[in-house]
Design a protein around this motif. Structure first.
Motif, mmCIF file in Angstrom:
data_model
loop_
_atom_site.group_PDB
_atom_site.id
_atom_site.type_symbol
_atom_site.label_atom_id
_atom_site.label_comp_id
_atom_site.label_asym_id
_atom_site.label_seq_id
_atom_site.Cartn_x
_atom_site.Cartn_y
_atom_site.Cartn_z
ATOM 1 N N SER A 127 7.268 33.912 -44.785
ATOM 2 C CA SER A 127 6.346 33.930 -45.921
ATOM 3 C C SER A 127 6.563 32.769 -46.882
ATOM 4 O O SER A 127 5.853 32.637 -47.859
ATOM 5 C CB SER A 127 6.501 35.256 -46.662
ATOM 6 N N SER A 128 7.551 31.944 -46.636
ATOM 7 C CA SER A 128 7.762 30.804 -47.537
ATOM 8 C C SER A 128 8.300 29.627 -46.731
ATOM 9 O O SER A 128 8.773 29.803 -45.598
ATOM 10 C CB SER A 128 8.760 31.168 -48.632
ATOM 11 N N GLU A 129 8.255 28.471 -47.333
ATOM 12 C CA GLU A 129 8.782 27.281 -46.640
ATOM 13 C C GLU A 129 10.269 27.415 -46.385
ATOM 14 O O GLU A 129 10.790 27.017 -45.350
ATOM 15 C CB GLU A 129 8.527 26.036 -47.488
ATOM 16 N N GLU A 130 10.943 28.019 -47.364
ATOM 17 C CA GLU A 130 12.387 28.214 -47.253
ATOM 18 C C GLU A 130 12.710 29.070 -46.023
ATOM 19 O O GLU A 130 13.605 28.755 -45.248
ATOM 20 C CB GLU A 130 12.866 28.894 -48.541
ATOM 21 N N LEU A 131 11.933 30.145 -45.877
ATOM 22 C CA LEU A 131 12.180 31.027 -44.737
ATOM 23 C C LEU A 131 11.800 30.362 -43.423
ATOM 24 O O LEU A 131 12.442 30.572 -42.393
ATOM 25 C CB LEU A 131 11.426 32.350 -44.910
ATOM 26 N N GLN A 132 10.747 29.536 -43.448
ATOM 27 C CA GLN A 132 10.376 28.787 -42.236
ATOM 28 C C GLN A 132 11.519 27.876 -41.798
ATOM 29 O O GLN A 132 11.818 27.745 -40.615
ATOM 30 C CB GLN A 132 9.128 27.939 -42.486
ATOM 31 N N GLU A 165 10.352 40.739 -40.642
ATOM 32 C CA GLU A 165 10.304 39.963 -41.887
ATOM 33 C C GLU A 165 11.544 40.213 -42.756
ATOM 34 O O GLU A 165 12.086 39.297 -43.361
ATOM 35 C CB GLU A 165 9.031 40.285 -42.689
ATOM 36 N N GLN A 169 14.515 37.628 -43.875
ATOM 37 C CA GLN A 169 14.948 37.465 -45.271
ATOM 38 C C GLN A 169 16.465 37.658 -45.392
ATOM 39 O O GLN A 169 17.165 36.869 -46.027
ATOM 40 C CB GLN A 169 14.223 38.492 -46.151
ATOM 41 N N LYS A 232 19.040 38.202 -55.277
ATOM 42 C CA LYS A 232 18.963 38.323 -53.825
ATOM 43 C C LYS A 232 19.745 39.526 -53.296
ATOM 44 O O LYS A 232 19.202 40.353 -52.576
ATOM 45 C CB LYS A 232 19.434 37.025 -53.166
#
Lengths: 523, 368
Positions: A127-132, A165, A169, A232
């Motif tokens: 869901s985010s660039e960081e996670l990609q 997902e 995370q 987090k």
């Protein structure tokens, strides 16, 4: 009855062999066996008294701070030394760095892989660039065909129930946590010299007077860790808990809890254990609804048992009388131990005659019940219980999930408290108090004690000095409580053995659920 | 796209960042930054990450803890990108039989890097067991098949605190164990501080990966680049020693001024390690920034260097005024005074002409 032997138990500090008997898919009986013996107490004897903490720090490289602190406090007790307030403050700051590193590392690296299915994260919608980015990195790792430390995992086990997902995370935060726990250790090292095995804590207080730049570096590193915990780690706990509510009814154990207390609070100068941030106390019989906190008297309440250990027998003795005399009688290699009278290297410990569970759950319960509304633990625990639909249901905490939640919430409190110590230190130094150390007395003699919890729970040192030399040394570690083998003439199961009973086991070849109960104790 | 490029992309790392990391490694290895591209090339060309078997025996897990604090490379990069950790009880996902199978698979293939943390229990062999076997049983299986053996920390090298008198379990380190078993010690390297400095481990691994050989070592199998010089000679407080400014009481104003800790018992003058240069915890600090050195890189320091808060015996203390010329003599005189082990270090180093070599290394590092 099928028996499962787990050896090595992985993702722990130390060496553990566990056997469980399974009937109808549920653990019926269990044996915990420590498979390492070094004889540290014997080695400290005969040494110069002020050297002792350097030896005893090496009992545990995961938690050297509380070993060093207990050593120093016990030596000061024996030698009649009163340490300056700044010395106490510095020890609290060091202990906080220790705790921050430990609980973050435990949540993700040690315990996390029991709940987070890393390969499943590859199929998640990032869901985010960081996670990609994390997903790509994991993909490269998996594509390499060398899965290394992940290869042995039970990844197709049905007990992994997080959606991809959430797995992604948590996997991302797992990787980040490695850097964060290093940052916490750097905060520790700013004052302690290095982590593990600091050089700053001789009996008498603190060896060095901190410079402002050190206080700054410490504080800013702690803020970085606190940010991770607040934004987090705690949200991760709340995100995964609904998928693992079964863990709220697994791993109950005896329902006896005990803590020596840790971190000074509203009477810093006296440092009285019952007034600590996590106060000293014991709860006996929580499963029967007895939540009254009882005072602890170390001279009267603590006994060490040798009836199941590979050491010469001195049954039911006080730690001042306890000895380490190895006498191995088990099978070569410690292949199988269930049914043997003596089956572990660890001794057993009782408080007020019963086995007690120690650790963050016990500490949070004491803070909640002793300090009540004056302590942030009360509001935090109440609101967390409410958030998972269990408002007011404290007994739901007597479980694997309770231990995990208690450790996670505890470290959020510790991060706040750490910054309060920083301010207190600055205030003292601003007011001209530069006293950090009380000189060594000459050749002291006497008995000394200190109980001050380690990250894993109750830790205490007992020392006897004779003319400046250590003549007796005894330690009860958190594992010396939780991983006690059977004890007393009734051969009562140790706390972890008892907690394992009732743990479901879907597949004896892949005992994931057993690991969950074990890891909830942070062994 | 080659493996390195893929890995860099996956990290969102530029090639420049990667080279910076390689330069840090090169500096740690005493190689100079011009060597960084060689390291980068070798790492990129390695088709497979070298398999690592990491055993933990009589230890406190402090060395694993220390290595997880590594920066440049960080621990995640070490495990995901540089090597393949096939077996390490403290981090691996599976347990029991599943963990054991990972070990067996790697050991039968052979040619792995064996990292040893902790001592071997040779007196009471069952004082240390894993998976139904003693540390002696396991050592006899995993050492011969390894391409190289890295003993990390003082336990794995010398037995450390559990080998201190009366050594209740007969704890021994790798060098002694391998010699007593008639094993080839040429493939052994020992990184002897307590705990291991992660810089020493990562630099030894990348040195091996890039050159296919171990760094030059002393008679304890310690890399000279990390253990060829005295702590005292590189100490940030050394100038105070030379000028005769000493801390006379812990927690005092002299300590606030960071004067020399010699009189507080510092073992820097008798300890060979580069702690003052590489520091600990991502170059955050080292022992002398918090207290004195207790000599944790040396064999048997728990017995030979004790009474840690009393000055080392047999050493003339500089008076007020600069006496730099005498300071080195003090170090050598001291070596004779503080026990055969340290004197032997000098003797062997001198006999092999390595004291001169050490000097070259120092100069090289100064250039960097």
């Amino acid at each position: 009855m099928p028996k499962i032997i787990i050896d090595p138990v992985t993702r722990i500090e130390g060496h553990l062999h566990v056997e469980v008997e399974v009937e109808n898919g549920v653990v019926k009986d269990a044996w915990t066996c420590s498979t390492l013996f070094r004889g540290m107490e014997t080695i400290v004897e005969g040494r110069p008294w002020y050297d002792a903490q350097h030896y005893t720090e090496r009992i545990c490289g995961v938690c050297p701070a509380p070993h060093g602190h207990n050593s120093a406090f016990a030596l000061e007790d024996a030698a009649g030394v009163n340490i300056p307030v700044n010395g106490r403050l510095m020890r609290n700051l060091l202990e906080c760095g220790q705790l921050l590193h430990d609980h973050v590392l435990w949540f993700y690296v040690l315990n996390g892989l029991d709940y987070v299915n890393v390969p499943s994260a590859l199929g998640a919608k990032a869901s985010s660039e960081e996670l990609q980015t994390v997903q790509r990195r994991l993909q490269v790792f998996v594509d390499s065909g060398q899965l290394g430390f992940l290869e042995s995992g039970y990844w197709d086990h049905p007990a992994y129930t997080l959606p991809p997902e959430l797995n992604l995370q948590l996997a991302a935060h797992y990787l980040e946590s490695v850097s964060i726990q290093a940052t916490a250790s750097e905060a520790f090292a700013v004052f302690g010299g290095k982590f593990p095995h600091h050089m700053s804590t001789p009996p008498g207080g603190w060896s060095s007077v901190p410079h402002e730049e050190q206080i700054n570096r410490y504080a800013f590193k702690v803020r970085e860790v606190k940010d991770f915990i607040d934004n987090k780690m705690v949200p991760d706990l709340l995100a995964i808990a609904p998928y693992y509510l079964d863990q709220a009814s697994i791993g109950q154990g005896h329902g006896n809890y005990f803590s020596w207390g840790v971190l000074d609070w509203n009477d810093l100068e006296e440092g009285r254990p019952e007034n600590r941030f996590f106060p000293q106390g014991a709860i006996i019989g929580a499963l029967e609804g007895n939540l009254e906190v009882q005072p602890v008297n170390q001279l009267e309440d603590v006994l060490v048992w040798y009836n199941s250990t590979w050491q010469e027998p001195f049954n039911g003795v006080h730690p001042y009388e306890a000895k380490q005399r190895p006498d191995f009688t088990g099978p070569h290699g410690i292949t199988e131990v269930a049914g043997l009278d003596r089956y572990a290297w660890d001794r057993s410990s009782t408080l007020k005659g019963v086995p007690c569970e120690v650790g963050p759950l016990a500490e949070m319960l004491m803070a909640y019940l002793v300090h009540g509304d004056s302590h942030p633990a009360k509001q935090m625990v109440d609101s967390t219980l409410a958030a998972v639909g269990q408002a007011g249901n404290v007994p739901v905490l007597f479980s694997n999930l309770g231990r995990i939640a208690a450790r996670t919430l505890k470290i959020q409190l510790v991060a706040d408290q750490t910054l309060a110590y920083v301010e207190a230190l600055r205030e003292n130094m601003k007011n001209g108090d530069l006293d950090f150390f009380a000189p060594f007395p000459d050749s002291p003699s006497g008995r000394g004690f200190s109980g001050w919890d380690a990250p894993r729970g109750s830790l205490a040192h007992w020392v006897e000095l004779d003319g400046g030399v250590v003549s007796h040394y005894s330690v009860i570690t958190p594992s010396g409580w939780n991983f006690s083998p059977r004890m007393t003439s009734d051969r009562i199961r140790g706390p972890v053995e008892e907690a394992l009973v009732g743990t479901p086991v879907a597949d004896p070849e892949r005992p994931l659920e057993v690991l969950r109960t074990l890891h909830s104790f942070d062994p | 796209m080659n493996r390195l490029e893929k890995a860099l992309e996956a990290h969102d790392l530029s090639r420049r960042d990667f080279l910076k990391g390689c330069a840090a490694l090169a500096a740690a290895m005493g190689l100079g930054s011009s060597f960084a591209p060689n390291i980068a090339r070798a790492l990129a060309q390695a088709a497979e990450r070298p398999p690592v078997v990491w055993v933990t025996w009589q230890e406190c897990l402090g060395c694993t803890e220390s290595v997880t604090k590594s920066r440049n490379p960080d621990f995640v990069s070490l495990v995901l990108d540089l090597v393949s950790v096939e077996y390490h009880e403290a981090i691996m996902a599976g347990a029991g039989e599943s963990a054991h199978q990972s070990l067996q698979k790697t050991v039968s293939a052979g040619g792995y890097v064996l990292v040893v943390e902790g001592s071997v229990a040779t007196g009471i062999e069952n004082a240390m067991t894993v998976g139904g076997r003693t540390s002696v049983d396991i050592a006899r299986e995993v050492i011969p098949a390894a391409a190289l053996v890295i003993a990390i920390g003082n336990c794995a090298a010398f037995g450390n605190v559990q080998a201190a008198y009366p050594n209740p379990t007969g704890a021994v380190g790798m060098l002694e164990f391998m010699e007593s078993e008639g094993m080839d010690t040429e493939k052994l390297v020992q990184l002897t501080t307590c705990p291991v400095n992660p810089v020493h481990l990562t630099s030894t691994i990348t040195y091996f990966l890039t050159r296919g050989a171990l760094p030059e070592t002393d008679h304890w199998r310690r890399p000279l680049v990390h253990f060829g010089k005295k702590v005292h000679d590189m100490c940030e407080r050394r100038a105070h020693f030379d000028e005769g400014r000493f801390v006379e009481q812990l927690g005092s104003e002299a300590e606030f001024n960071r004067y020399c800790l010699y009189k507080m018992g510092c073992r820097g003058p008798s300890t060979f390690a580069d702690c003052p240069q590489v520091l600990f915890n991502g170059r955050t600090s080292w022992c002398v920034q918090a207290g004195q050195c207790i000599g944790c890189a040396e064999k048997d320091f728990w017995d030979e260097l004790i009474d840690f808060y009393q000055p080392l015996p047999g050493i003339a203390i500089p008076g007020v005024g600069g006496i730099r010329a005498d300071a080195d003599t003090i170090g050598i005189g001291l070596a004779a005074a503080t026990g055969a082990a340290i004197a032997a270090h000098f003797a062997v180093s001198a006999a092999r002409g390595r004291l001169g070599k050490t000097q070259e290394v120092v100069e090289k590092e100064e250039e960097v």
